[in-house]
Design a protein around this motif. Structure first.
Motif, mmCIF file in Angstrom:
data_model
loop_
_atom_site.group_PDB
_atom_site.id
_atom_site.type_symbol
_atom_site.label_atom_id
_atom_site.label_comp_id
_atom_site.label_asym_id
_atom_site.label_seq_id
_atom_site.Cartn_x
_atom_site.Cartn_y
_atom_site.Cartn_z
ATOM 1 N N VAL A 126 0.841 -1.202 0.000
ATOM 2 C CA VAL A 126 0.000 0.000 0.000
ATOM 3 C C VAL A 126 0.876 1.250 0.000
ATOM 4 O O VAL A 126 0.632 2.204 -0.754
ATOM 5 N N ASP A 127 1.907 1.237 0.824
ATOM 6 C CA ASP A 127 2.778 2.411 0.889
ATOM 7 C C ASP A 127 3.552 2.614 -0.409
ATOM 8 O O ASP A 127 3.751 3.752 -0.844
ATOM 9 N N ALA A 149 2.509 2.000 -3.328
ATOM 10 C CA ALA A 149 1.570 2.624 -4.257
ATOM 11 C C ALA A 149 1.458 4.120 -4.000
ATOM 12 O O ALA A 149 1.349 4.925 -4.928
ATOM 13 N N ILE A 150 1.487 4.505 -2.721
ATOM 14 C CA ILE A 150 1.459 5.930 -2.369
ATOM 15 C C ILE A 150 2.710 6.622 -2.904
ATOM 16 O O ILE A 150 2.641 7.700 -3.499
ATOM 17 N N ALA A 203 -2.271 3.408 -8.040
ATOM 18 C CA ALA A 203 -2.930 2.277 -7.386
ATOM 19 C C ALA A 203 -2.894 1.033 -8.264
ATOM 20 O O ALA A 203 -3.556 0.038 -7.959
ATOM 21 N N LEU A 258 0.356 -4.243 -4.951
ATOM 22 C CA LEU A 258 -0.884 -3.881 -4.258
ATOM 23 C C LEU A 258 -1.935 -4.969 -4.431
ATOM 24 O O LEU A 258 -2.582 -5.386 -3.466
ATOM 25 N N SER A 307 -7.862 -0.407 -0.082
ATOM 26 C CA SER A 307 -6.500 0.078 -0.304
ATOM 27 C C SER A 307 -6.429 0.999 -1.509
ATOM 28 O O SER A 307 -5.729 2.020 -1.493
ATOM 29 N N VAL A 326 -5.143 4.807 -1.232
ATOM 30 C CA VAL A 326 -4.040 5.322 -2.046
ATOM 31 C C VAL A 326 -4.506 6.484 -2.909
ATOM 32 O O VAL A 326 -3.799 7.497 -3.047
ATOM 33 N N TYR A 348 -4.331 9.916 -1.370
ATOM 34 C CA TYR A 348 -3.011 10.549 -1.426
ATOM 35 C C TYR A 348 -2.736 11.120 -2.810
ATOM 36 O O TYR A 348 -2.202 12.232 -2.954
ATOM 37 N N THR A 383 2.530 12.431 -0.175
ATOM 38 C CA THR A 383 3.269 11.213 0.124
ATOM 39 C C THR A 383 3.580 11.255 1.615
ATOM 40 O O THR A 383 2.980 12.051 2.340
#
Length: 217
Positions: free
Chosen positions: A96-97, A99-100, A105, A110, A122, A126, A129, A135
């Motif tokens: 998930v992070d 992807a951020i 996404a 992911l 999720s 994402v 953000y 971020t």
């Protein structure tokens, strides 16, 4: 921006079976509000919530920028089965992070480690953000991680996050929100996982409660 980088999106509620399996006080709760409410994209804006079954040997690499790090405690429980669940749970978080960080996404990781309701949530998280061009930087610590099994192919993982040293950063302005840590810097997560035919423990459902007493220092 008044909170740390994990601003829980509206996450799917987990079944009563899950709640009954948990041992942490206060587990089973879900945030009723969201800092990004109304900004989440639909699942159709990202990868499918029902991707093809990934093979264990095809695990995608996950990369972080040099100014961000997740630290996972309780990696070795003495039980190899629980260790495998906790390892894939951590990769779900990292996916998930990532992807951020990439601003997309539609990353391989992911949808590899997150499926069903967890993937839908999720993607929305994402996308929040991405919409804000944000971020995060710093270090997030994950602790009190516990795994329980239901049969041979289902598991439940609870854990806390400490976001007191991670911060939202706007990509366009470069501004970093370094608001002082508070009770809301600590979040309780309840997750459900299922082992796919390739042996990967994929997160299928997740709920969170920011500021939960079970996670306070």
């Amino acid at each position: 921006m008044t909170r740390r980088r994990r601003r829980p999106a509206p996450l799917a509620a987990i079944t009563l079976t899950f709640a009954a399996a948990l041992t942490l006080s206060g587990c089973g709760g879900e945030d009723g509000t969201s800092d990004r409410q109304g900004k989440a994209a639909s699942a159709g804006d990202g990868p499918s919530a029902s991707p093809s079954v990934p093979m264990a040997g095809d695990r995608p690499a996950i990369e972080f920028p040099s100014d961000a790090k997740n630290v996972f405690e309780d990696e070795k429980t003495g039980d190899s089965a629980k260790d495998a669940v906790l390892a894939d749970s951590a990769l779900s978080i990292n996916a998930v992070d990532e992807a951020i960080f990439t601003g997309s996404a539609d990353t391989k990781a992911l949808g590899f480690y997150n499926v069903d309701k967890a993937l839908t949530s999720s993607i929305a998280y994402v996308q929040g953000y991405i919409d804000d061009n944000d971020t995060w930087i710093g270090v997030t610590r994950y602790f009190d991680r516990q795994a329980k099994f239901k049969g041979t192919d289902k598991a439940y993982v609870t854990y806390c996050s400490d976001e007191s040293k991670s911060y939202i950063k706007n990509k366009k302005s470069g501004k970093v929100d370094r608001s002082p840590a508070s009770a809301d810097s600590y979040v309780l997560y309840n997750t459900a996982l299922a082992k796919n035919p390739a042996g990967v423990w994929q997160t299928t459902d997740i709920s969170s409660k920011r500021g939960d007493a079970a996670c306070q220092p």
